[in-house]
Design a protein around this motif. Structure first.
Motif, PDB file in Angstrom:
ATOM      1  N   GLU B 239      81.747  31.915 -14.721  1.00 20.99           N
ATOM      2  CA  GLU B 239      80.463  32.011 -15.429  1.00 20.99           C
ATOM      3  C   GLU B 239      79.527  30.877 -15.009  1.00 20.99           C
ATOM      4  O   GLU B 239      78.334  31.099 -14.751  1.00 20.99           O
ATOM      5  N   MET B 242      78.181  31.676 -11.427  1.00 18.58           N
ATOM      6  CA  MET B 242      77.140  32.714 -11.386  1.00 18.58           C
ATOM      7  C   MET B 242      75.828  32.194 -11.964  1.00 18.58           C
ATOM      8  O   MET B 242      74.752  32.394 -11.393  1.00 18.58           O
ATOM      9  N   ASN B 246      72.237  31.795  -9.980  1.00 16.11           N
ATOM     10  CA  ASN B 246      71.009  32.433 -10.469  1.00 16.11           C
ATOM     11  C   ASN B 246      69.921  31.396 -10.735  1.00 16.11           C
ATOM     12  O   ASN B 246      68.752  31.616 -10.431  1.00 16.11           O
ATOM     13  N   GLN B 247      70.313  30.264 -11.299  1.00 15.56           N
ATOM     14  CA  GLN B 247      69.295  29.262 -11.638  1.00 15.56           C
ATOM     15  C   GLN B 247      68.710  28.600 -10.394  1.00 15.56           C
ATOM     16  O   GLN B 247      67.520  28.316 -10.353  1.00 15.56           O
ATOM     17  N   HIS B 249      68.278  30.118  -7.560  1.00 14.38           N
ATOM     18  CA  HIS B 249      67.320  31.093  -7.024  1.00 14.38           C
ATOM     19  C   HIS B 249      66.113  31.250  -7.957  1.00 14.38           C
ATOM     20  O   HIS B 249      65.019  31.583  -7.495  1.00 14.38           O
ATOM     21  N   ASN B 263      68.181  39.494  -1.321  1.00 12.32           N
ATOM     22  CA  ASN B 263      67.409  40.725  -1.125  1.00 12.32           C
ATOM     23  C   ASN B 263      67.939  41.828  -2.051  1.00 12.32           C
ATOM     24  O   ASN B 263      68.781  41.560  -2.922  1.00 12.32           O
ATOM     25  N   ASP B 264      67.414  43.040  -1.882  1.00 14.30           N
ATOM     26  CA  ASP B 264      67.813  44.133  -2.782  1.00 14.30           C
ATOM     27  C   ASP B 264      69.328  44.336  -2.780  1.00 14.30           C
ATOM     28  O   ASP B 264      69.926  44.589  -3.840  1.00 14.30           O
ATOM     29  N   HIS B 267      71.089  41.730  -4.857  1.00 12.05           N
ATOM     30  CA  HIS B 267      70.977  42.001  -6.297  1.00 12.05           C
ATOM     31  C   HIS B 267      71.854  43.179  -6.717  1.00 12.05           C
ATOM     32  O   HIS B 267      72.359  43.217  -7.838  1.00 12.05           O
ATOM     33  N   LEU B 268      72.060  44.135  -5.808  1.00  8.64           N
ATOM     34  CA  LEU B 268      72.978  45.236  -6.110  1.00  8.64           C
ATOM     35  C   LEU B 268      74.408  44.711  -6.251  1.00  8.64           C
ATOM     36  O   LEU B 268      75.159  45.167  -7.129  1.00  8.64           O
ATOM     37  N   VAL B 270      75.278  41.729  -7.246  1.00 12.18           N
ATOM     38  CA  VAL B 270      75.290  41.058  -8.549  1.00 12.18           C
ATOM     39  C   VAL B 270      75.498  42.087  -9.664  1.00 12.18           C
ATOM     40  O   VAL B 270      76.334  41.910 -10.558  1.00 12.18           O
ATOM     41  N   ASP B 271      74.747  43.157  -9.567  1.00 13.16           N
ATOM     42  CA  ASP B 271      74.809  44.205 -10.580  1.00 13.16           C
ATOM     43  C   ASP B 271      76.205  44.839 -10.617  1.00 13.16           C
ATOM     44  O   ASP B 271      76.790  45.033 -11.698  1.00 13.16           O
ATOM     45  N   HIS B 274      78.708  42.397 -12.316  1.00 14.71           N
ATOM     46  CA  HIS B 274      78.595  42.386 -13.787  1.00 14.71           C
ATOM     47  C   HIS B 274      79.134  43.689 -14.377  1.00 14.71           C
ATOM     48  O   HIS B 274      79.795  43.670 -15.412  1.00 14.71           O
ATOM     49  N   SER B 275      78.864  44.813 -13.711  1.00 15.94           N
ATOM     50  CA  SER B 275      79.366  46.105 -14.212  1.00 15.94           C
ATOM     51  C   SER B 275      80.890  46.142 -14.144  1.00 15.94           C
ATOM     52  O   SER B 275      81.547  46.651 -15.052  1.00 15.94           O
ATOM     53  N   ILE B 283      86.285  38.056 -17.197  1.00 17.85           N
ATOM     54  CA  ILE B 283      85.514  37.919 -15.954  1.00 17.85           C
ATOM     55  C   ILE B 283      86.531  37.795 -14.828  1.00 17.85           C
ATOM     56  O   ILE B 283      87.346  36.871 -14.818  1.00 17.85           O
ATOM     57  N   TYR B 287      80.003  35.569  -8.349  1.00 13.39           N
ATOM     58  CA  TYR B 287      79.213  35.558  -7.104  1.00 13.39           C
ATOM     59  C   TYR B 287      78.446  34.253  -7.004  1.00 13.39           C
ATOM     60  O   TYR B 287      78.148  33.610  -8.030  1.00 13.39           O
TER      61      TYR B 287
END
Lengths: 391, 391
Positions: B239, B242, B246-247, B249, B263-264, B267-268, B270-271, B274-275, B283, B287
């Motif tokens: 945690e 991650m 994020n912070q 960026h 890039n896209d 972010h995918l 990352v998504d 989390h999923s 957890i 990433y």
């Protein structure tokens, strides 16, 4: 006849609203400032009708009937009834509401602000409500309160726990800055997004950076932005706008799990604008992004043809007779000078990254349409045949 | 013979270094913590040779000769000479240096940390330098100091204006957490990026949020991370990792103009993570992203086969006999259970969004290779014929 039709504009924040201190009353954690866009190009139209003949409350949105169970809608209607200046008998009549946007929903342009602003304006007229009603629009959808006025608008967060002072007030009317222009770049995108309501809740719960933004950065920035608008100081306005958009998306990224709204194309647009601005000693174009990938750009009327020629060069459109690529105010077509293109540090993109662009201006607040032909409900209180509306 | 060959590892920060308080000495604005990766899969190899026969200093990187004018390289060499324990005569001999990575440069993996760690280790051996040399690696490329040790490493920012206490120290060795695994997802990307040196400079000059991160957030977080590592508490480690990525960026996005590295596809990823984590009460994967789109993931050995089966399902690879898609430690191939896939809220992507993946572990610091066949320079001090090295 107990029928009223109004139109209301959308608004684009230049100091963003992101975070509620009260979820039910929609009380924000900071003041925000927005520009109201011209209803000629982007608006919602709503007809509300009350009749003793109606059996139940009904509502149609963009051609399809919707449930009215939504608690926010019910809050709005209850508050409107409390302030109604009509007979008790009439207040008990059931309502039919029909609402339409003059822009495609698929565009991903936030329509709930215009929607609630229009609903509140329309029913307030129907119920003869007097005085300030931006508070009621806010209860429906926070930023809707800013669509209750034209020009540049400030939404004061207020301090009353009941929200009576969390209202919008105009800073200056449309006439103050007549040469301000807006370009909305609608971007092709398919990625799923966290809704702005969920996103801002998650940010407030998990971002460490947002506390600093709210406590230390925004109180100064909001006044700098208001001053830039009063002074018609485009460069300060532009820089504050871009920085605030970036910072809102920064706190979204600092959220856990992160909320991502801009995509690769959004970031390319940002990059092009900084590269374009760097070619002269002046900031000529500013960008801002809400909870989605579309860019809203601010620039002065005199700079529109050159900037759009540059945009067309780097982001070519796909020839498609079914879609009008450039909507809104006509733009003089020019070719960008070779000299200018040589100075721009940017790579030409593959065609079709932008779906279409809308060229518009700052506009007035909601207004009532007096022509009875403009109603969206017929005399039986049902949606009129043609649902393609022209505000 | 005056020739030394060493190999050095790359390192991945879990509490990021972003911002220098001194550009010349490379003194950071905060402590950082990293993991050193196994040299079996990712490393730099460097041979340094000194000879009275050499006419001038020369250097080859990944097969092509480079200028040695670079001020950071010159700083490194000057400091190494100051601490040399060899005769003055030998110190005046010219140097030939040859350096290679065992991973493609095109992968976009930061190689300057391993490069300077290897250079400093190699020349320190050649010059018989004694004592702590992470300070010297730092002068070449800040995060290189962390590649001077194995396991989990902390780079202390220090307070001496001359940087004598801005050095790396191991937190725990490799043996402390043997089941920690790392997956590097190399992402297909073509967008230009701001270099990390330029980016962090711009962030420090323009971001309002970074001040708060440095002053208020990181001092606590760095100790929480160290504790999570000492306790082998994977969930806290994950945690914190991650959130810190994020912070970092987020403050890059709060920079003006903004610096965008993910890039896209990033972010995918990352998504998806989390999923995936949301499907169990734990957890399992974390990433982190540096100044580029590639993802580095941390997970425990037992969770590798399942997670990789999920990754393969949602990010299918393109069958290509020319590229080995999975590199590093072999991964047991399993199929994800239908039950698991049903719980993951994610859309299957088109094939080819990932270029390849590397499966590795935590590793040791730099080491000298004693076998004379490992030298990258021949007896004339010129690069050996085969430049494809296997560390």
């Amino acid at each position: 006849m107990n029928v009223v039709t109004c139109i209301a504009p959308i608004n684009i924040a230049v100091i963003k609203y992101w975070g509620k201190r009260d979820d039910d009353l929609i009380l924000p954690v900071n003041d925000s400032i927005s520009t109201t866009l011209d209803k000629d190009h982007l608006c919602t139209k709503t007809t509300a009708m009350a009749s003793s003949d109606f059996k139940e409350d009904r509502m149609w949105l963009n051609g399809s009937e919707q449930s009215m169970d939504n608690p926010r809608l019910q809050n709005c209607l209850r508050e409107l009834k409390k302030r109604a200046q009509i007979s008790e008998e009439m207040q008990n009549w059931k309502l039919h509401i029909c609402s339409e946007n003059n822009f495609p929903t698929a565009a991903g342009l936030a329509s709930s602000a215009a929607g609630y602003a229009c609903l509140v304006t329309t029913i307030a007229k129907l119920y003869k409500v007097e005085g300030e009603v931006s508070e009621l629009a806010r209860v429906g959808s926070g930023s809707a309160c800013r669509s209750m006025y034209g020009g540049f608008v400030r939404w004061f967060m207020g301090s009353d726990p009941k929200g009576s002072d969390s209202i919008a007030k105009p800073i200056v009317p449309v006439s103050h800055w007549p040469d301000m222009r807006i370009l909305i770049l609608v971007i092709n995108d398919s990625q799923k997004k966290v809704s702005s309501a969920q996103g801002m809740k998650r940010t407030l719960m998990t971002s460490e950076l947002i506390k600093y933004r709210i406590d230390k950065i925004l109180p100064t920035k909001i006044n700098q932005m208001q001053q830039a608008i009063l002074n018609k100081d485009f460069e300060s306005f532009a820089e504050l706008t871009m920085k605030d958009s970036n910072q809102m998306h920064a706190v979204c990224l600092d959220t856990y799990p992160p909320c991502i709204y801009m995509n690769d194309t959004s970031h390319l647009i940002v990059d092009l604008i900084h590269s374009y601005n760097a070619t002269s000693s002046k900031i000529k174009v500013a960008y801002t992004f809400d909870a989605g990938p579309n860019a809203t750009l601010f620039l002065l009327e005199k700079d529109v043809p050159e900037f759009v020629s540059v945009l067309d060069h780097y982001f070519p459109s796909i020839e498609n007779i079914n879609i009008e690529y450039k909507k809104g105010i006509a733009i003089e077509t020019i070719l960008p000078s070779k000299n200018l293109l040589e100075k721009i540090n940017f790579t030409k993109q593959t065609a079709g990254k932008l779906k279409y662009i809308i060229h518009t201006r700052i506009g007035n607040g909601p207004e009532q349409l007096s022509d009875c032909k403009s109603h969206l409900l017929n005399s039986q209180g049902l949606p009129v045949a043609s649902l393609i509306t022209n505000c």
